[in-house]
Structure formats: C-alpha cells, structure tokens
Motif scaffolding. Structure first.
Motif, short mmCIF file in Angstrom:
data_model
loop_
_atom_site.label_atom_id
_atom_site.label_comp_id
_atom_site.label_asym_id
_atom_site.label_seq_id
_atom_site.Cartn_x
_atom_site.Cartn_y
_atom_site.Cartn_z
N GLN A 9 15.61 87.96 -13.65
CA GLN A 9 16.41 89.18 -13.71
C GLN A 9 17.90 88.89 -13.56
O GLN A 9 18.73 89.61 -14.09
CB GLN A 9 15.98 90.16 -12.62
CG GLN A 9 14.63 90.77 -12.83
CD GLN A 9 14.15 91.57 -11.63
OE1 GLN A 9 14.82 91.64 -10.61
NE2 GLN A 9 12.97 92.17 -11.76
N HIS A 10 18.24 87.83 -12.83
CA HIS A 10 19.63 87.45 -12.64
C HIS A 10 20.10 86.44 -13.70
O HIS A 10 21.20 85.90 -13.60
CB HIS A 10 19.84 86.86 -11.24
CG HIS A 10 19.86 87.89 -10.17
ND1 HIS A 10 18.71 88.36 -9.57
CD2 HIS A 10 20.88 88.57 -9.61
CE1 HIS A 10 19.03 89.27 -8.68
NE2 HIS A 10 20.34 89.41 -8.68
N GLY A 11 19.26 86.16 -14.69
CA GLY A 11 19.63 85.27 -15.77
C GLY A 11 19.57 83.80 -15.40
O GLY A 11 20.32 82.99 -15.94
N CYS A 12 18.67 83.44 -14.50
CA CYS A 12 18.56 82.05 -14.04
C CYS A 12 17.19 81.49 -14.40
O CYS A 12 16.20 82.21 -14.43
CB CYS A 12 18.72 81.98 -12.52
SG CYS A 12 20.29 82.58 -11.91
N LYS A 13 17.16 80.19 -14.65
CA LYS A 13 15.90 79.47 -14.81
C LYS A 13 15.55 78.90 -13.45
O LYS A 13 16.40 78.32 -12.78
CB LYS A 13 16.05 78.34 -15.82
CG LYS A 13 16.31 78.82 -17.22
CD LYS A 13 16.41 77.65 -18.16
CE LYS A 13 16.67 78.14 -19.58
NZ LYS A 13 16.80 77.02 -20.51
N LEU A 50 21.40 85.21 -5.14
CA LEU A 50 21.63 85.08 -6.59
C LEU A 50 22.76 85.98 -7.07
O LEU A 50 23.51 85.60 -7.97
CB LEU A 50 20.33 85.39 -7.36
CG LEU A 50 19.23 84.35 -7.22
CD1 LEU A 50 17.99 84.81 -7.94
CD2 LEU A 50 19.69 83.01 -7.72
N SER A 51 22.90 87.15 -6.48
CA SER A 51 24.03 88.01 -6.88
C SER A 51 25.36 87.41 -6.48
O SER A 51 26.38 87.65 -7.14
CB SER A 51 23.86 89.42 -6.30
OG SER A 51 23.89 89.38 -4.89
N ALA A 52 25.38 86.60 -5.43
CA ALA A 52 26.62 85.96 -5.00
C ALA A 52 26.94 84.71 -5.84
O ALA A 52 28.11 84.43 -6.11
CB ALA A 52 26.53 85.57 -3.53
N TYR A 53 25.92 83.98 -6.28
CA TYR A 53 26.17 82.70 -6.95
C TYR A 53 26.02 82.77 -8.47
O TYR A 53 26.69 82.04 -9.19
CB TYR A 53 25.22 81.62 -6.41
CG TYR A 53 25.69 81.08 -5.09
CD1 TYR A 53 26.52 79.98 -5.04
CD2 TYR A 53 25.29 81.66 -3.89
CE1 TYR A 53 26.96 79.48 -3.82
CE2 TYR A 53 25.72 81.18 -2.68
CZ TYR A 53 26.56 80.09 -2.65
OH TYR A 53 26.99 79.61 -1.45
N ALA A 54 25.12 83.60 -8.97
CA ALA A 54 24.87 83.66 -10.42
C ALA A 54 25.65 84.81 -11.02
O ALA A 54 25.23 85.96 -10.99
CB ALA A 54 23.37 83.83 -10.68
#
Length: 92
Positions: free
Chosen positions: A22-26, A87-91
C-alpha cells in the motif's frame, strides 16, 4: 523502495506485506531464523527490526549482512499501526 522486516508475528506476515504494498514498497518478511538468511536479506533501502518479537541471533544476522546505505529502524511493537507509521515516514 525495498524493505526487509525482521521479527514480528508469523500470523501477520501477509498483513505486513500488504501494508508495504500500500505504501509502494517491495517487502521481505523474516519472522523466524531460517538457514541461508544472510544471503536472502539482499540490499534493502530500509531494514525494520521489531525488537520485542525477535531473537538476538536473527537481529545479529540481519545487522551483520545489511549494506552500509541501508537505513535501520527499531520498533518495540510489531503492530500494523507501527509499521504503517514507519513506512509513512521513510517511504515517500
């Protein structure tokens, strides 16, 4: 962005991967120590350690085999909300 999650609850492994998606990460999730783990970690952009639910051996293996450019985040809780906040802080 590639993410490796070390620790957490085995029953939430699929949910961790869905949140990362959902955050666009693998994502790769390692809840327990497995043979050949050092080779499977790879070169992620972000290494997340859920410290409350992980063995010392698994943490040591993950930290010894990460790249120098990998950001490391330690979280005491292994909840979905904690992962989402990280994830919202890093991605971005």
């Amino acid at each position: 962005m590639s993410v490796v999650i070390v620790g957490g609850n085995e029953c939430m492994e699929r949910q961790y991967m869905n949140i990362c998606k959902q955050h666009g990460c693998k994502a790769k999730v390692f809840c327990k120590y497995q043979a050949g783990l050092a080779d499977r970690i790879g070169n992620p952009d972000l290494l997340i350690l859920f410290t409350h639910t992980v063995s010392h051996k698994l943490v040591r293996c993950a930290l010894d085999n990460k790249a120098e450019t990998t950001d490391v985040v330690r979280s005491h809780t292994s909840s979905k909300a904690a992962l989402s906040d990280i994830l919202s802080a890093y991605a971005q």
